[in-house]
Write a protein that holds these residues in place. Structure first.
Motif, PDB file in Angstrom:
ATOM      1  N   VAL A   1     -19.619  37.633  54.081  1.00 13.27           N
ATOM      2  CA  VAL A   1     -20.045  38.085  52.994  1.00 13.27           C
ATOM      3  C   VAL A   1     -18.961  38.705  52.323  1.00 13.27           C
ATOM      4  CG1 VAL A   1     -21.673  39.344  51.493  1.00 13.27           C
ATOM      5  CG2 VAL A   1     -22.277  38.318  53.877  1.00 13.27           C
ATOM      6  N   ILE A   2     -18.347  37.952  51.042  1.00 11.51           N
ATOM      7  CA  ILE A   2     -17.416  38.561  50.640  1.00 11.51           C
ATOM      8  C   ILE A   2     -17.797  38.875  48.888  1.00 11.51           C
ATOM      9  CG2 ILE A   2     -15.113  38.246  49.090  1.00 11.51           C
ATOM     10  CD1 ILE A   2     -14.072  37.083  51.517  1.00 11.51           C
ATOM     11  N   SER A   3     -17.491  39.771  48.253  1.00  9.21           N
ATOM     12  CA  SER A   3     -18.069  40.090  46.846  1.00  9.21           C
ATOM     13  C   SER A   3     -16.874  39.856  45.953  1.00  9.21           C
ATOM     14  CB  SER A   3     -18.642  41.461  46.708  1.00  9.21           C
ATOM     15  OG  SER A   3     -19.138  41.931  45.325  1.00  9.21           O
ATOM     16  N   VAL A   4     -16.982  39.007  44.969  1.00 10.70           N
ATOM     17  CA  VAL A   4     -15.839  38.840  43.767  1.00 10.70           C
ATOM     18  C   VAL A   4     -16.366  39.724  42.822  1.00 10.70           C
ATOM     19  CG1 VAL A   4     -14.960  37.221  42.205  1.00 10.70           C
ATOM     20  CG2 VAL A   4     -15.334  36.461  44.756  1.00 10.70           C
ATOM     21  N   ASP A   5     -15.871  40.905  42.583  1.00 12.57           N
ATOM     22  CA  ASP A   5     -16.512  41.605  41.405  1.00 12.57           C
ATOM     23  C   ASP A   5     -15.426  41.510  40.044  1.00 12.57           C
ATOM     24  OD1 ASP A   5     -17.322  43.371  39.772  1.00 12.57           O
ATOM     25  OD2 ASP A   5     -16.883  45.244  41.101  1.00 12.57           O
ATOM     26  N   CYS A   6     -15.964  40.439  39.410  1.00 14.09           N
ATOM     27  CA  CYS A   6     -15.457  40.438  37.968  1.00 14.09           C
ATOM     28  C   CYS A   6     -16.586  41.020  37.081  1.00 14.09           C
ATOM     29  CB  CYS A   6     -15.609  38.985  37.503  1.00 14.09           C
ATOM     30  SG  CYS A   6     -14.603  37.708  38.913  1.00 14.09           S
ATOM     31  N   ARG A   7     -16.902  41.959  37.666  1.00 18.68           N
ATOM     32  CA  ARG A   7     -18.039  43.139  37.184  1.00 18.68           C
ATOM     33  C   ARG A   7     -19.411  42.403  37.540  1.00 18.68           C
ATOM     34  NH1 ARG A   7     -16.181  47.439  37.106  1.00 18.68           N
ATOM     35  NH2 ARG A   7     -13.889  47.019  37.193  1.00 18.68           N
ATOM     36  N   VAL A   8     -19.952  41.976  38.788  1.00 21.79           N
ATOM     37  CA  VAL A   8     -21.178  41.473  39.112  1.00 21.79           C
ATOM     38  C   VAL A   8     -21.794  42.632  39.798  1.00 21.79           C
ATOM     39  CG1 VAL A   8     -22.179  39.809  40.325  1.00 21.79           C
ATOM     40  CG2 VAL A   8     -20.147  39.278  39.618  1.00 21.79           C
ATOM     41  N   GLY A   9     -23.116  42.606  39.826  1.00 19.27           N
ATOM     42  CA  GLY A   9     -23.968  43.777  40.299  1.00 19.27           C
ATOM     43  C   GLY A   9     -24.205  43.543  41.685  1.00 19.27           C
ATOM     44  N   THR A  10     -25.295  44.374  42.295  1.00 17.82           N
ATOM     45  CA  THR A  10     -25.669  44.302  43.622  1.00 17.82           C
ATOM     46  C   THR A  10     -26.877  43.443  43.742  1.00 17.82           C
ATOM     47  OG1 THR A  10     -26.702  46.345  43.238  1.00 17.82           O
ATOM     48  CG2 THR A  10     -24.465  46.531  44.217  1.00 17.82           C
ATOM     49  N   ARG A  11     -26.777  42.285  43.322  1.00 22.10           N
ATOM     50  CA  ARG A  11     -28.077  41.612  43.195  1.00 22.10           C
ATOM     51  C   ARG A  11     -28.865  41.490  44.754  1.00 22.10           C
ATOM     52  NH1 ARG A  11     -27.680  35.602  40.759  1.00 22.10           N
ATOM     53  NH2 ARG A  11     -29.679  34.640  41.938  1.00 22.10           N
ATOM     54  N   LEU A  12     -28.230  41.444  45.643  1.00 19.78           N
ATOM     55  CA  LEU A  12     -28.797  41.100  47.000  1.00 19.78           C
ATOM     56  C   LEU A  12     -28.892  42.518  47.546  1.00 19.78           C
ATOM     57  CD1 LEU A  12     -26.871  37.987  48.373  1.00 19.78           C
ATOM     58  CD2 LEU A  12     -28.915  37.979  46.902  1.00 19.78           C
ATOM     59  N   GLY A  13     -28.566  43.624  47.009  1.00 16.22           N
ATOM     60  CA  GLY A  13     -29.165  44.748  47.316  1.00 16.22           C
ATOM     61  C   GLY A  13     -28.290  45.599  48.730  1.00 16.22           C
ATOM     62  N   TYR A  14     -27.002  44.805  48.999  1.00 15.15           N
ATOM     63  CA  TYR A  14     -26.338  45.439  50.140  1.00 15.15           C
ATOM     64  C   TYR A  14     -25.846  46.818  49.706  1.00 15.15           C
ATOM     65  CZ  TYR A  14     -26.330  40.763  52.088  1.00 15.15           C
ATOM     66  OH  TYR A  14     -26.901  39.809  52.631  1.00 15.15           O
ATOM     67  N   PRO A  15     -25.866  47.700  50.590  1.00 10.14           N
ATOM     68  CA  PRO A  15     -25.524  48.993  50.283  1.00 10.14           C
ATOM     69  C   PRO A  15     -23.857  49.029  49.894  1.00 10.14           C
ATOM     70  CG  PRO A  15     -25.817  48.857  52.482  1.00 10.14           C
ATOM     71  CD  PRO A  15     -26.239  47.827  52.024  1.00 10.14           C
TER      72      PRO A  15
ATOM     73  N   LEU B   1     -19.845  36.289  47.706  1.00 12.66           N
ATOM     74  CA  LEU B   1     -19.019  36.987  46.647  1.00 12.66           C
ATOM     75  C   LEU B   1     -19.755  37.704  45.719  1.00 12.66           C
ATOM     76  CD1 LEU B   1     -17.016  33.775  45.814  1.00 12.66           C
ATOM     77  CD2 LEU B   1     -16.365  35.401  47.523  1.00 12.66           C
ATOM     78  N   ARG B   2     -19.294  38.929  45.445  1.00 10.17           N
ATOM     79  CA  ARG B   2     -19.946  39.738  44.307  1.00 10.17           C
ATOM     80  C   ARG B   2     -18.980  39.901  43.282  1.00 10.17           C
ATOM     81  NH1 ARG B   2     -22.084  45.831  45.129  1.00 10.17           N
ATOM     82  NH2 ARG B   2     -23.648  45.974  43.543  1.00 10.17           N
ATOM     83  N   VAL B   3     -19.308  39.016  41.993  1.00 10.89           N
ATOM     84  CA  VAL B   3     -18.377  38.491  41.099  1.00 10.89           C
ATOM     85  C   VAL B   3     -18.882  39.377  39.685  1.00 10.89           C
ATOM     86  CG1 VAL B   3     -17.649  36.754  39.601  1.00 10.89           C
ATOM     87  CG2 VAL B   3     -18.807  36.242  41.867  1.00 10.89           C
TER      88      VAL B   3
END
Length: 485
Positions: free
Chosen positions: A21-35, A372-374
């Motif tokens: 699991v990789i989060s691409v944060d282009c300003r994306v929220g915690t939609r799946l609820g991972y801490p 990705l967390r985008v």
């Protein structure tokens, strides 16, 4: 029923097949609820490359049969004109090897990168970088038709600049690439879809003689005939007809491809390509997660722009290149993962993004599936100045434009020149997915949780749309600053 053109449809859960699991944060929220404790954040504060490689397709609704688009010739908006077309049938199964197709797409991508870099350098020299967007696929398609009619040094110049292989069959390769893209058009019961179309057309003066062999190539590989228009009698009417055809083929996204004065009484031939794409993300952004966030310009100025936030399966890699530089590359999948939207950024905040196509190719080869967390700006890219003739001339086509050898197209002994080369693009990136269109016109005239990685796309970037199968870049663009809607 969900209309493709409306990008409607419910949000979907995380698809299978993504390992880490990789989060691409282009300003994306915690939609799946991972801490938050499970996240590893990489903040990018420099030029980013955002690439979307996409196909353009037919409008249809979920559950409807999706059929191939009509050929490029045919009446537009009630206009009545004669069509001169070869008796040879369109080839729906071109004999092109995978290796030849990939090589042709790679050559097209090289041309696209060179043109975008040239345009960007000119913008910087004129006072500052600008948002740019081109479609290598559309430009190459239009010039592919012209290439079929050239010979001698002119053909060699086009081959050198555009990447056509004189020893191969670039026309069959273009057809195979199109058919491959059309084979991925579809929809599911959940409202996800890929809508794509690409059409080519030829518009000629009644007194302009065209060789049968050229018309054969157009019919077999481009599914096009020669639409006869009397440019001399009413050039403005002819311009309206061609522009109307482009609007129709691009779902009204591209208007006035040929500006006033670009088609005149001396115009003898116009070669036109138009393409359209609309698709949904594999995991859509939630509209309520879109909010104004910081975006840092190249000069360090911080501005606010609407930024989408979401978590989705995708692809990610950090890639070392040059002496001691590192880039971050992420791609977001769309319907059935055949088309991806990608972003590339320098890994060090404030560092300039200086990679070339070879560097990006190396990064794309190392992409791995991740969550990705985008955090991604919601934006519309387009090319504001449609005249690209000078840019192409500066890349090596000046002599060809002034005196093209069209002996494979016509038996006429008159002198001709390439009058105009126009190109328009638009790509609208939003929560549901993206919609885009491009058109190119050429006129010939008589001489005259699990571990996340966050990527913040909050400063200038380059973007693209890429067809995963053939590797073809459909769009390439730069985003320097947010613009008002």
């Amino acid at each position: 029923m969900v209309c493709h053109r409306c990008l409607a449809g419910p949000n979907r859960g995380l698809g299978a097949g993504f390992g880490n699991v990789i989060s691409v944060d282009c300003r994306v929220g915690t939609r799946l609820g991972y801490p938050l404790a499970m996240m590893r954040k990489v903040t990018v504060k420099n030029v980013a490359l955002l690439s979307t490689i996409a196909a353009f397709g037919l409008a249809a609704c979920a559950g409807e049969d999706i059929e191939p688009p009509p050929g490029g010739d045919g009446p537009v908006a009630g206009e009545d004109y004669e069509v001169n077309r070869s008796d040879l049938a369109y080839d729906t199964a071109p004999d092109v090897s995978v290796e030849a197709l990939l090589a042709d797409s790679d050559a097209m991508n090289t041309f696209g990168f060179e043109l975008l870099a040239h345009m960007n350098a000119k913008a910087v020299e004129a006072g500052g970088a600008d948002n740019l967007l081109i479609s290598p696929l559309s430009i190459r398609s239009a010039f592919g038709m012209l290439y079929a009619g050239t010979a001698g040094t002119g053909q060699a110049a086009l081959a050198s600049v555009m990447g056509f292989d004189p020893a191969g069959d670039p026309h069959a390769a273009a057809n195979a690439r199109y058919l491959g893209l059309m084979g991925r058009v579809g929809a599911n019961d959940e409202g996800d879809f890929l809508d794509f179309s690409l059409a080519n057309s030829l518009w000629g003066a009644p007194d302009f003689p065209v060789k049968a062999s050229f018309l054969d190539t157009m019919a077999v590989n481009y599914d096009a005939g020669l639409n006869l228009l009397d440019f001399a009698a009413d050039p403005e009417k002819a311009r309206g007809v061609i522009n109307g055809w482009v609007e129709h083929e691009t779902n009204d996204l591209i208007k006035e491809l040929f500006p006033q004065g670009s088609i005149h009484g001396g115009t003898k031939l116009a070669l036109v390509n138009a393409l359209y794409i609309k698709t949904t993300w594999s995991e859509q952004f939630l509209p309520e997660a879109t909010r104004e966030e910081d975006f840092t310009l190249a000069d360090g100025t911080v501005v606010q722009t609407d930024t989408m936030n979401g978590t989705m399966g995708g692809y990610y890699v950090t890639h070392a290149y040059g002496d001691d530089e590192t880039m971050i590359v992420a791609e977001l999948p769309t319907y059935q993962d055949s088309i991806r939207f990608g972003v590339a950024m320098a890994a060090s905040p404030g560092a300039a993004l200086t990679f070339d196509k070879a560097d990006l190719d190396g990064a794309l080869g190392g992409l791995r599936s991740q969550l990705l967390r985008v955090s991604l700006p919601k934006f519309k890219g387009e090319l504001s100045e449609p005249d690209i003739k000078d840019d192409l001339a500066e890349l090596g086509l000046a002599e060809f434009f002034a005196a093209p050898d069209l002996s494979a197209l016509t038996d006429s002994l008159k002198g001709y020149e390439i009058d105009a080369v126009v190109h328009k693009t638009v790509l609208d990136v939003r929560e549901e997915g993206f919609e885009g269109a491009a058109a190119t016109g050429i006129t010939v005239g008589e001489t005259s949780a699990p571990e996340f990685v966050e990527v913040d796309v909050d400063q200038p970037f380059v973007y693209w749309v890429r067809d995963v199968s053939s590797g073809a870049f459909i769009f390439l663009g730069t985003f320097e600053a947010p613009t008002s809607p």
